[in-house]
Design an enzyme around this catalytic site. Structure first.
Site, PDB file in Angstrom:
ATOM      1  N   GLY A  14      40.245  35.591  44.761  1.00 37.60           N
ATOM      2  CA  GLY A  14      39.747  34.916  43.611  1.00 37.60           C
ATOM      3  C   GLY A  14      38.407  34.301  44.080  1.00 37.60           C
ATOM      4  O   GLY A  14      38.119  33.106  43.691  1.00 37.60           O
ATOM      5  N   ASN A  16      35.793  35.421  42.377  1.00 36.01           N
ATOM      6  CA  ASN A  16      35.323  35.054  40.994  1.00 36.01           C
ATOM      7  C   ASN A  16      35.726  33.993  40.484  1.00 36.01           C
ATOM      8  O   ASN A  16      35.176  33.183  39.578  1.00 36.01           O
ATOM      9  CB  ASN A  16      35.679  36.523  40.185  1.00 36.01           C
ATOM     10  CG  ASN A  16      34.594  37.427  40.416  1.00 36.01           C
ATOM     11  OD1 ASN A  16      33.457  37.626  40.112  1.00 36.01           O
ATOM     12  ND2 ASN A  16      35.029  38.480  41.220  1.00 36.01           N
ATOM     13  N   ARG A  93      46.916  44.131  37.255  1.00 34.39           N
ATOM     14  CA  ARG A  93      47.993  44.682  36.535  1.00 34.39           C
ATOM     15  C   ARG A  93      47.460  45.331  35.086  1.00 34.39           C
ATOM     16  O   ARG A  93      46.515  44.567  34.598  1.00 34.39           O
ATOM     17  CB  ARG A  93      49.023  43.717  35.965  1.00 34.39           C
ATOM     18  CG  ARG A  93      49.701  42.817  37.257  1.00 34.39           C
ATOM     19  CD  ARG A  93      50.543  44.147  37.929  1.00 34.39           C
ATOM     20  NE  ARG A  93      51.840  44.508  37.248  1.00 34.39           N
ATOM     21  CZ  ARG A  93      52.503  45.511  37.298  1.00 34.39           C
ATOM     22  NH1 ARG A  93      52.219  46.167  38.658  1.00 34.39           N
ATOM     23  NH2 ARG A  93      53.506  45.884  36.835  1.00 34.39           N
ATOM     24  N   ASN A 109      37.030  40.782  31.413  1.00 31.41           N
ATOM     25  CA  ASN A 109      37.167  41.045  32.609  1.00 31.41           C
ATOM     26  C   ASN A 109      36.178  41.459  33.503  1.00 31.41           C
ATOM     27  O   ASN A 109      34.840  41.941  32.748  1.00 31.41           O
ATOM     28  CB  ASN A 109      38.139  42.769  32.567  1.00 31.41           C
ATOM     29  CG  ASN A 109      38.487  43.184  33.886  1.00 31.41           C
ATOM     30  OD1 ASN A 109      38.952  42.312  34.660  1.00 31.41           O
ATOM     31  ND2 ASN A 109      38.123  44.424  34.089  1.00 31.41           N
ATOM     32  N   SER A 138      30.025  44.589  35.950  1.00 31.40           N
ATOM     33  CA  SER A 138      29.952  44.558  34.427  1.00 31.40           C
ATOM     34  C   SER A 138      30.973  43.447  34.062  1.00 31.40           C
ATOM     35  O   SER A 138      32.107  43.414  34.442  1.00 31.40           O
ATOM     36  CB  SER A 138      30.331  45.577  33.745  1.00 31.40           C
ATOM     37  OG  SER A 138      29.683  46.976  34.081  1.00 31.40           O
ATOM     38  N   HIS A 173      29.907  41.695  45.079  1.00 30.56           N
ATOM     39  CA  HIS A 173      30.523  40.267  44.763  1.00 30.56           C
ATOM     40  C   HIS A 173      29.352  39.156  44.645  1.00 30.56           C
ATOM     41  O   HIS A 173      29.634  38.231  43.698  1.00 30.56           O
ATOM     42  CB  HIS A 173      31.414  39.984  46.089  1.00 30.56           C
ATOM     43  CG  HIS A 173      32.542  40.733  46.164  1.00 30.56           C
ATOM     44  ND1 HIS A 173      33.404  40.897  47.281  1.00 30.56           N
ATOM     45  CD2 HIS A 173      33.371  41.592  45.269  1.00 30.56           C
ATOM     46  CE1 HIS A 173      34.567  41.842  47.116  1.00 30.56           C
ATOM     47  NE2 HIS A 173      34.388  41.972  45.873  1.00 30.56           N
TER      48      HIS A 173
HETATM   49  C1  GRF Z   1      36.235  41.942  42.155  1.00 29.55           C
HETATM   50  O1  GRF Z   1      35.542  42.952  42.898  1.00 29.55           O
HETATM   51  C2  GRF Z   1      36.139  42.429  40.554  1.00 29.55           C
HETATM   52  O2  GRF Z   1      35.237  43.054  40.208  1.00 29.55           O
HETATM   53  C3  GRF Z   1      37.602  43.221  40.629  1.00 29.55           C
HETATM   54  O3  GRF Z   1      38.300  42.861  41.466  1.00 29.55           O
HETATM   55  C4  GRF Z   1      37.644  42.114  42.700  1.00 29.55           C
HETATM   56  C5  GRF Z   1      38.173  40.656  42.715  1.00 29.55           C
HETATM   57  O4  GRF Z   1      37.720  39.632  43.704  1.00 29.55           O
HETATM   58  N1  GRF Z   1      38.080  43.335  39.359  1.00 29.55           N
HETATM   59  P1  GRF Z   1      37.905  38.463  43.624  1.00 29.55           P
HETATM   60  O5  GRF Z   1      39.599  38.043  43.664  1.00 29.55           O
HETATM   61  O6  GRF Z   1      37.332  37.635  42.437  1.00 29.55           O
HETATM   62  O7  GRF Z   1      37.316  37.913  44.847  1.00 29.55           O
END
Ligand code: GRF
Length: 191
Positions: A14, A16, A93, A109, A138, A173
């Protein structure tokens, strides 16, 4: 104009999600997080949601016989939050075309490459293996075909000779946490 209600779907750490929570806390940001859904009970992102008093739910794919039933439950939860925008943030998923189409133009996404390069679940490894000089992240609209919807924003990362999976993931990240709030702001402005 009121803030757009956003639901965030996660499966894990999490990072992001946290970036989106922090962005939404800035006065004037056009969105608020109405709820978080994880398909995994152990996802650390659920703790982040709790720490910020954001309603959160586990919807485990293991509790449903079919993808349709799982997606129907997701949809029910999302409408329950009053979600207007859905952010997939490390949500691992695949979603059915029926579900995706219901959220067309409202579901986004984040992907760790400069799409259309390196689609799929091993984007960082694939960029390293290809000997690419740069990669990045992206944020894109979600369409039924994986990692293929219109790109909203991208940020670049240089790949250095000494980079490995961990160091490159870390650099990506850092850029993701800037890109995702920026993309969400753009999407809010279009609705
Ligand atoms: C990120 O690198 C995102 O691009 C990919 O999954 C990862 C998720 O990281 N889809 P987090 O759980 O947000 O730290």
């Amino acid at each position: 104009m009121g803030k757009k209600k956003v639901a965030v779907l996660i499966s894990g750490f999490g990072g992001n999600l946290q970036a989106l929570i922090d962005a939404c806390a800035v006065p004037g940001f056009p969105a608020e997080i109405a709820g978080v859904i994880s398909n995994k009970a152990e996802a650390y992102g659920l703790t982040r949601a709790k720490n910020h008093n954001i309603p959160s739910f586990v919807v485990s794919h293991k509790d449903f016989k079919t993808r349709d039933e799982f997606d129907a439950e997701l949809h029910k939860k999302l409408t329950g939050f009053g979600a207007e925008i859905v952010c997939l943030a490390g949500f691992m998923r695949l979603l059915t075309p029926e579900f995706v189409n219901k959220w067309q133009g409202r579901m986004i996404n984040i992907h760790p490459s400069l799409l259309p390069a390196f689609k799929g679940g091993n984007a960082v490894e694939d960029a390293l293996a290809a000997g690419a000089k740069k990669t990045g992240c992206s944020v894109h609209y979600v369409i039924p075909e994986m990692d293929s919807g219109e790109v909203i924003t991208q940020r670049e990362v240089e790949i250095s000779a000494g980079d490995n999976l961990e160091s490159l993931s870390q650099k990506i990240h850092t850029q993701e946490h800037i890109a995702y709030p920026a993309a969400l702001k753009i999407v809010c402005g279009k609705l």
